[in-house]
Design a protein around this motif. Structure first.
Motif, PDB file in Angstrom:
ATOM      1  N   ASP A   1       0.796  -1.260   0.205  1.00  0.00           N
ATOM      2  CA  ASP A   1       0.039  -0.003  -0.020  1.00  0.00           C
ATOM      3  C   ASP A   1       0.937   1.292   0.028  1.00  0.00           C
ATOM      4  O   ASP A   1       0.479   2.253  -0.596  1.00  0.00           O
ATOM      5  CB  ASP A   1      -1.045  -0.074   1.159  1.00  0.00           C
ATOM      6  CG  ASP A   1      -1.835  -1.043   1.065  1.00  0.00           C
ATOM      7  OD1 ASP A   1      -2.128  -1.788   0.076  1.00  0.00           O
ATOM      8  OD2 ASP A   1      -2.609  -1.358   1.955  1.00  0.00           O
ATOM      9  N   PHE A   2       2.023   1.372   0.484  1.00  0.00           N
ATOM     10  CA  PHE A   2       2.911   2.506   0.833  1.00  0.00           C
ATOM     11  C   PHE A   2       4.111   2.586   0.044  1.00  0.00           C
ATOM     12  O   PHE A   2       4.997   3.259   0.325  1.00  0.00           O
ATOM     13  CB  PHE A   2       2.896   2.815   2.279  1.00  0.00           C
ATOM     14  CG  PHE A   2       1.829   3.008   2.972  1.00  0.00           C
ATOM     15  CD1 PHE A   2       1.673   4.281   3.189  1.00  0.00           C
ATOM     16  CD2 PHE A   2       1.192   2.408   3.701  1.00  0.00           C
ATOM     17  CE1 PHE A   2       0.137   4.843   3.773  1.00  0.00           C
ATOM     18  CE2 PHE A   2       0.135   2.479   4.600  1.00  0.00           C
ATOM     19  CZ  PHE A   2      -0.369   3.828   4.426  1.00  0.00           C
ATOM     20  N   ILE A   3       3.960   1.631  -1.114  1.00  0.00           N
ATOM     21  CA  ILE A   3       5.431   1.782  -1.815  1.00  0.00           C
ATOM     22  C   ILE A   3       5.483   3.105  -2.738  1.00  0.00           C
ATOM     23  O   ILE A   3       6.818   3.432  -2.818  1.00  0.00           O
ATOM     24  CB  ILE A   3       5.209   0.590  -2.930  1.00  0.00           C
ATOM     25  CG1 ILE A   3       6.773   0.269  -3.389  1.00  0.00           C
ATOM     26  CG2 ILE A   3       4.112   0.737  -3.923  1.00  0.00           C
ATOM     27  CD1 ILE A   3       7.019  -0.892  -4.318  1.00  0.00           C
ATOM     28  N   PHE A   4       4.478   3.711  -2.878  1.00  0.00           N
ATOM     29  CA  PHE A   4       4.430   4.940  -3.539  1.00  0.00           C
ATOM     30  C   PHE A   4       5.324   5.957  -2.538  1.00  0.00           C
ATOM     31  O   PHE A   4       6.048   6.989  -2.982  1.00  0.00           O
ATOM     32  CB  PHE A   4       3.256   5.612  -3.900  1.00  0.00           C
ATOM     33  CG  PHE A   4       3.073   6.821  -4.684  1.00  0.00           C
ATOM     34  CD1 PHE A   4       3.751   7.127  -5.855  1.00  0.00           C
ATOM     35  CD2 PHE A   4       2.251   7.944  -4.300  1.00  0.00           C
ATOM     36  CE1 PHE A   4       3.722   8.451  -6.383  1.00  0.00           C
ATOM     37  CE2 PHE A   4       2.429   9.224  -4.948  1.00  0.00           C
ATOM     38  CZ  PHE A   4       3.270   9.244  -6.076  1.00  0.00           C
TER      39      PHE A   4
ATOM     40  N   PHE B   1      -8.242   1.685 -13.370  1.00  0.00           N
ATOM     41  CA  PHE B   1      -6.903   1.697 -13.388  1.00  0.00           C
ATOM     42  C   PHE B   1      -6.796   3.165 -12.689  1.00  0.00           C
ATOM     43  O   PHE B   1      -5.546   3.361 -11.797  1.00  0.00           O
ATOM     44  CB  PHE B   1      -6.381   1.607 -14.695  1.00  0.00           C
ATOM     45  CG  PHE B   1      -4.717   1.876 -14.555  1.00  0.00           C
ATOM     46  CD1 PHE B   1      -3.968   0.802 -14.137  1.00  0.00           C
ATOM     47  CD2 PHE B   1      -4.214   2.921 -14.975  1.00  0.00           C
ATOM     48  CE1 PHE B   1      -2.298   0.822 -14.360  1.00  0.00           C
ATOM     49  CE2 PHE B   1      -2.626   3.151 -14.939  1.00  0.00           C
ATOM     50  CZ  PHE B   1      -1.802   1.889 -14.616  1.00  0.00           C
ATOM     51  N   ALA B   2      -7.238   4.070 -13.328  1.00  0.00           N
ATOM     52  CA  ALA B   2      -7.192   5.612 -12.758  1.00  0.00           C
ATOM     53  C   ALA B   2      -7.388   5.790 -11.337  1.00  0.00           C
ATOM     54  O   ALA B   2      -6.731   6.379 -10.520  1.00  0.00           O
ATOM     55  CB  ALA B   2      -8.040   6.559 -13.773  1.00  0.00           C
ATOM     56  N   MET B   3      -8.560   5.061 -10.941  1.00  0.00           N
ATOM     57  CA  MET B   3      -8.971   5.155  -9.417  1.00  0.00           C
ATOM     58  C   MET B   3      -8.031   4.620  -8.624  1.00  0.00           C
ATOM     59  O   MET B   3      -7.826   4.819  -7.342  1.00  0.00           O
ATOM     60  CB  MET B   3     -10.337   4.707  -9.299  1.00  0.00           C
ATOM     61  CG  MET B   3     -11.350   5.959  -9.884  1.00  0.00           C
ATOM     62  SD  MET B   3     -13.163   5.085  -9.512  1.00  0.00           S
ATOM     63  CE  MET B   3     -13.291   4.058 -11.036  1.00  0.00           C
ATOM     64  N   TYR B   4      -7.373   3.505  -9.107  1.00  0.00           N
ATOM     65  CA  TYR B   4      -6.200   2.647  -8.328  1.00  0.00           C
ATOM     66  C   TYR B   4      -5.279   3.791  -7.932  1.00  0.00           C
ATOM     67  O   TYR B   4      -4.583   4.096  -6.851  1.00  0.00           O
ATOM     68  CB  TYR B   4      -5.597   1.659  -8.941  1.00  0.00           C
ATOM     69  CG  TYR B   4      -6.005   0.246  -8.938  1.00  0.00           C
ATOM     70  CD1 TYR B   4      -6.123  -0.227  -7.538  1.00  0.00           C
ATOM     71  CD2 TYR B   4      -6.552  -0.448 -10.013  1.00  0.00           C
ATOM     72  CE1 TYR B   4      -6.518  -1.719  -7.456  1.00  0.00           C
ATOM     73  CE2 TYR B   4      -7.263  -1.762  -9.751  1.00  0.00           C
ATOM     74  CZ  TYR B   4      -6.979  -2.349  -8.496  1.00  0.00           C
ATOM     75  OH  TYR B   4      -7.434  -3.901  -7.996  1.00  0.00           O
ATOM     76  N   VAL B   5      -4.794   4.578  -9.074  1.00  0.00           N
ATOM     77  CA  VAL B   5      -3.675   5.522  -8.949  1.00  0.00           C
ATOM     78  C   VAL B   5      -4.025   6.627  -7.944  1.00  0.00           C
ATOM     79  O   VAL B   5      -3.437   7.134  -6.940  1.00  0.00           O
ATOM     80  CB  VAL B   5      -3.194   6.115 -10.237  1.00  0.00           C
ATOM     81  CG1 VAL B   5      -2.142   7.056 -10.144  1.00  0.00           C
ATOM     82  CG2 VAL B   5      -2.657   4.971 -11.230  1.00  0.00           C
TER      83      VAL B   5
ATOM     84  N   PRO C   1      -8.588   8.105   3.460  1.00  0.00           N
ATOM     85  CA  PRO C   1      -8.442   7.195   4.556  1.00  0.00           C
ATOM     86  C   PRO C   1      -7.521   6.208   3.897  1.00  0.00           C
ATOM     87  O   PRO C   1      -7.797   5.801   2.665  1.00  0.00           O
ATOM     88  CB  PRO C   1      -9.735   6.902   4.871  1.00  0.00           C
ATOM     89  CG  PRO C   1     -10.660   7.977   4.599  1.00  0.00           C
ATOM     90  CD  PRO C   1     -10.166   8.686   3.395  1.00  0.00           C
ATOM     91  N   VAL C   2      -6.862   5.434   4.825  1.00  0.00           N
ATOM     92  CA  VAL C   2      -6.206   4.080   4.262  1.00  0.00           C
ATOM     93  C   VAL C   2      -7.390   2.984   4.192  1.00  0.00           C
ATOM     94  O   VAL C   2      -7.805   2.382   5.134  1.00  0.00           O
ATOM     95  CB  VAL C   2      -5.333   3.792   5.392  1.00  0.00           C
ATOM     96  CG1 VAL C   2      -4.506   2.471   4.914  1.00  0.00           C
ATOM     97  CG2 VAL C   2      -4.179   4.892   5.448  1.00  0.00           C
ATOM     98  N   VAL C   3      -7.464   2.720   2.851  1.00  0.00           N
ATOM     99  CA  VAL C   3      -8.123   1.606   2.440  1.00  0.00           C
ATOM    100  C   VAL C   3      -7.803   0.355   1.812  1.00  0.00           C
ATOM    101  O   VAL C   3      -8.576  -0.539   1.107  1.00  0.00           O
ATOM    102  CB  VAL C   3      -9.622   2.280   1.594  1.00  0.00           C
ATOM    103  CG1 VAL C   3     -10.311   3.159   2.569  1.00  0.00           C
ATOM    104  CG2 VAL C   3      -8.747   2.905   0.520  1.00  0.00           C
ATOM    105  N   GLY C   4      -6.626   0.403   1.831  1.00  0.00           N
ATOM    106  CA  GLY C   4      -5.862  -0.840   1.362  1.00  0.00           C
ATOM    107  C   GLY C   4      -6.095  -1.078  -0.204  1.00  0.00           C
ATOM    108  O   GLY C   4      -6.077  -2.149  -0.736  1.00  0.00           O
ATOM    109  N   VAL C   5      -6.014   0.176  -0.843  1.00  0.00           N
ATOM    110  CA  VAL C   5      -5.624   0.053  -2.274  1.00  0.00           C
ATOM    111  C   VAL C   5      -4.314   0.291  -2.784  1.00  0.00           C
ATOM    112  O   VAL C   5      -3.838   1.115  -2.526  1.00  0.00           O
ATOM    113  CB  VAL C   5      -6.612   1.029  -3.014  1.00  0.00           C
ATOM    114  CG1 VAL C   5      -6.483   1.332  -4.521  1.00  0.00           C
ATOM    115  CG2 VAL C   5      -8.152   0.918  -2.662  1.00  0.00           C
ATOM    116  N   PRO C   6      -3.762  -0.769  -3.695  1.00  0.00           N
ATOM    117  CA  PRO C   6      -2.165  -0.710  -3.945  1.00  0.00           C
ATOM    118  C   PRO C   6      -2.053   0.109  -5.263  1.00  0.00           C
ATOM    119  O   PRO C   6      -3.218   0.656  -5.884  1.00  0.00           O
ATOM    120  CB  PRO C   6      -2.070  -2.157  -4.443  1.00  0.00           C
ATOM    121  CG  PRO C   6      -3.318  -2.701  -5.067  1.00  0.00           C
ATOM    122  CD  PRO C   6      -4.539  -1.999  -4.095  1.00  0.00           C
ATOM    123  N   MET C   7      -0.792   0.464  -5.366  1.00  0.00           N
ATOM    124  CA  MET C   7      -0.611   1.482  -6.492  1.00  0.00           C
ATOM    125  C   MET C   7      -0.208   0.471  -7.606  1.00  0.00           C
ATOM    126  O   MET C   7       0.490  -0.568  -7.869  1.00  0.00           O
ATOM    127  CB  MET C   7       0.565   2.317  -6.482  1.00  0.00           C
ATOM    128  CG  MET C   7       1.002   3.128  -7.498  1.00  0.00           C
ATOM    129  SD  MET C   7      -0.233   4.436  -7.635  1.00  0.00           S
ATOM    130  CE  MET C   7       0.356   5.743  -6.758  1.00  0.00           C
TER     131      MET C   7
END
Length: 384
Positions: free
Chosen positions: A272-275, A324-328, A340-346
């Motif tokens: 989740d926080f690789i970005f 894809f855009a909403m992931y980003v 909020p932190v919702v567990g969506v990866p980059m």
């Protein structure tokens, strides 16, 4: 290759012609972001291919071959498989509630098949796009704008949304709901309905946060509003992410030199926080180029969608790129403390097999839409 040549059935089916129609700019950009993901996973893994970077590269290579293979499949077959894929994904989501469901981090989101685990909510993101695109392909302008038959696309979105939210997986449920809403909007939904739903959503959010969410989800939302109030527990992720991104400055600390990620202060640095880890090591300039690559992928894909001669192709490709855009957007806002932190990866950057598979299958559909943009599809959507 001219449009007239591509329109001839014999020419259209030739493999060499199909290969020539692949958008190599899009392919190179996808490879660049996937490569950046492997590079970052090597860095946050302590300068080692294990445990994440090597797996990421292997998965990406396999998924890249799969994507190119799927791009060769005529859009007519995607059309025919739309409802079966949706039905299969719905069945797998239901199985999560059985003993086959695998629990981790307080949520049951995976199916344990023995030899591997899969996350059905990721498969459903493709299923929803295909099912909605097929339904709207056969819908009239009136049915798409404002009609009692809109209960069908609402049901297509609502069933998986409820199942995924119940797991609980608020991030994936949000993506399914937002993707479905985007497709309905692009298909011609009346703006009055959009405004009414938006107003209902605004009114419903506070009571849902207070009474409808699980405790940990509610804590995430409240922590997002004031993360510094609980820096050692609930607010730890957001605070560390902000520190990592801010400390990167203009040019970053250098590859492999990010203190927050290398010293493991940054949680979930490989997913989740690789970005945030990327921003710490490459700074504002590196982040700008990464986001530019994402933007280029989105814009090229939207251009591909606009070239399709079928309504199904346009909506399917647009739905994939909306997801894809909403992931980003969601992941970027999440790591910056703007959501909020919702567990969506980059996408393509984070570690994760099922997410990568879903994203690359989606791009296979986008590529197929370009390669077979002149394909003629039957009328009707197969439902009421």
């Amino acid at each position: 290759m001219t449009a007239s040549a591509l329109s001839r059935p014999g020419e259209r089916e030739r493999f060499s012609t199909k290969i020539s129609q692949i958008d190599w700019r899009l392919l190179l950009l996808i490879c660049a972001v996937g490569g950046a993901g492997a590079m970052m996973l090597y860095s946050v893994g302590g300068g080692s291919w294990s445990p994440w970077a090597a797996k990421h590269l292997i998965r990406f290579g396999i998924c890249l071959v799969l994507m190119l293979g799927l791009s060769m499949i005529n859009i007519r077959y995607w059309f025919g498989l739309a409802y079966p894929v949706y039905g299969l994904a719905l069945f797998l989501l239901a199985l999560v509630e059985t003993p086959l469901g695998y629990e981790a981090l307080g949520a049951t989101r995976w199916l344990d098949l023995g030899f591997t685990r899969i996350q059905p909510s990721e498969i459903m993101k493709i299923g929803v796009v295909l099912a909605l695109a097929r339904w709207y392909h056969g819908a009239s302008a009136k049915e798409a704008s404002f009609h009692w038959k809109l209960i069908v696309p609402i049901g297509i979105i609502g069933l998986p949304f409820i199942l995924v939210a119940h797991q609980p997986d608020l991030g994936s449920a949000m993506l399914i709901g937002l993707t479905g809403a985007a497709i309905m909007f692009m298909a011609g939904l009346n703006w009055k309905i959009i405004a009414a739903v938006a107003a209902i959503g605004v009114v419903a959010v506070p009571p849902y946060v207070l009474f409808g969410m699980h405790d940990y989800q509610r804590h995430r939302v409240l922590t997002f509003l004031n993360p510094e109030a609980d820096m050692e527990d609930k607010g730890y992720q957001i605070v560390q992410s902000k520190i990592a991104m801010g400390s990167g400055g203009l040019l970053g600390k250098g590859y492999g030199l990010g203190s927050q990620s290398q010293l493991e202060f940054l949680p979930e640095r490989h997913t989740d926080f690789i970005f945030a880890a990327f921003a710490e090591e490459f700074g504002f300039v590196g982040t700008f180029f990464l986001l530019t690559a994402y933007a280029a992928i989105i814009l090229i894909s939207l251009r591909i969608a606009s070239l399709s001669h079928s309504h199904f192709g346009r909506l399917a490709a647009s739905g994939v790129i909306a997801t894809f855009a909403m992931y980003v957007l969601i992941n970027g806002a999440m790591v910056m403390g703007l959501a909020p932190v919702v567990g969506v990866p980059m996408p393509l950057l984070s570690n994760g097999g099922t997410v990568m598979l879903t994203v690359m299958i989606g791009f296979g559909l986008v590529m197929a839409t370009r390669v077979h943009r002149y394909a003629e599809l039957p009328k009707g959507h197969g439902l009421i």
